[in-house]
Design an enzyme around this catalytic site. Structure first.
Site, PDB file in Angstrom:
ATOM      1  N   ASN A  34       0.859  -1.186   0.000  1.00 13.90           N
ATOM      2  CA  ASN A  34       0.000   0.000   0.000  1.00 13.90           C
ATOM      3  C   ASN A  34       0.895   1.236   0.000  1.00 13.90           C
ATOM      4  O   ASN A  34       2.123   1.126   0.075  1.00 13.90           O
ATOM      5  CB  ASN A  34      -0.956  -0.025   1.198  1.00 13.90           C
ATOM      6  CG  ASN A  34      -0.223  -0.014   2.509  1.00 13.90           C
ATOM      7  OD1 ASN A  34       0.368   0.998   2.885  1.00 13.90           O
ATOM      8  ND2 ASN A  34      -0.213  -1.151   3.209  1.00 13.90           N
ATOM      9  N   ARG A  35       0.313   2.395  -0.093  1.00 10.00           N
ATOM     10  CA  ARG A  35       1.076   3.625  -0.332  1.00 10.00           C
ATOM     11  C   ARG A  35       1.531   4.320   0.946  1.00 10.00           C
ATOM     12  O   ARG A  35       2.101   5.415   0.866  1.00 10.00           O
ATOM     13  CB  ARG A  35       0.260   4.588  -1.187  1.00 10.00           C
ATOM     14  CG  ARG A  35       0.131   4.111  -2.628  1.00 10.00           C
ATOM     15  CD  ARG A  35      -0.796   5.015  -3.437  1.00 10.00           C
ATOM     16  NE  ARG A  35      -0.361   6.399  -3.446  1.00 10.00           N
ATOM     17  CZ  ARG A  35      -1.159   7.441  -3.674  1.00 10.00           C
ATOM     18  NH1 ARG A  35      -2.448   7.233  -3.915  1.00 10.00           N
ATOM     19  NH2 ARG A  35      -0.692   8.664  -3.666  1.00 10.00           N
TER      20      ARG A  35
END
Ligand code: CTP
Ligand code: CA
Length: 231
Positions: A34-35
């Site tokens: 994920n970011r």
């Protein structure tokens, strides 16, 4: 450089913060991630140390430019499972636990021992995912008296009303003492050094709204934690 005098209101208080984003392996060379940069969680850890706390940071894949404060003890983890074990090991002795990490909701059902080659799945590949356990829910279930447990929620929302509604629902569902919610999107929330948080308590009351640098929002969250601890 503005030097702001911070209150030493967490002197000797033990704080565990998780930060960053977990990665779930698919095969030896690939993962689901994920970011999350880890920037907000690392800022909370540093801010807590500035206020006198004894801080442990459970760090999952921080961005290269996100460097924990040297006063903070760092436990590096990779997967949601590892992060959960690190929290289980450290949280029981903590006065304050802040789950700022973006934890994978699912992991790959069967991780391939070898790199998956295109010829193994010509035309398309389906990955089966299984749900990971909810780490913060486990911490809440084991919470001792006097312990403060804080969750985060990064939400895609149409407006501030929906963010608040989701924050309240999540705080109640998780049973955490405080929940800090922020809006995220394709171009919002992640790479930024700034953040905007709405902080609610378990019953849904808004205890703070904060925006500014992630250091500023970290201190606003710690203000809310200190106020909560004082009851
Ligand atoms: N969290 C956790 N364990 C998980 C997933 C999330 O402890 N397996 C924590 C996060 O660190 C965060 C809080 O729970 O502090 C909320 O995470 P979020 O992803 O917003 O909540 P979920 O319950 O996973 O709900 P959803 O992703 O469906 O919105
Ligand atoms: Ca989730």
């Amino acid at each position: 450089l503005a030097l702001v005098e911070r209150p030493r209101d967490l002197e000797g208080v033990s704080v565990v913060v998780s930060a960053g984003g977990t990665r779930e392996p698919i095969d030896p060379v690939r993962f689901l991630g994920n970011r999350s940069s880890g920037r907000q969680g690392v800022a909370i850890a540093r801010a807590a140390a500035d206020r006198g706390a004894l801080v442990t940071l459970v760090a999952a894949h921080l961005d290269a430019d996100v460097v924990p404060d040297p006063r903070v003890e760092v436990i590096a983890v990779a997967t949601a499972d590892e992060l959960g074990r690190a929290m289980d090991a450290t949280a029981p002795d903590a006065d304050v636990v802040v789950m700022a990490a973006a934890v994978a909701d699912y992991s790959v059902a069967s991780v391939s021992e070898n790199k998956i080659r295109k010829q193994d799945a010509p035309g398309g590949l389906t990955l089966e995912l299984v749900e990971n356990r909810d780490i913060v829910a486990g911490l809440v279930a084991a919470r001792r008296d006097g312990q403060t447990i804080v969750a985060f929620a990064a939400e895609t929302v149409r407006d501030d009303d929906e963010l608040l509604e989701r924050a309240r629902a999540k705080a109640a569902r998780k049973g955490v003492d405080l929940l800090a919610a922020n809006a995220v999107g394709w171009t919002q929330g992640f790479e930024s050094t700034d953040n905007a948080l709405v902080i609610v308590e378990r019953e849904g009351e808004v205890v703070a709204v904060a925006s500014g640098s992630k250091d500023d929002t970290a201190h606003a969250l710690l203000d809310a934690i200190v106020a909560h601890r004082q009851g």
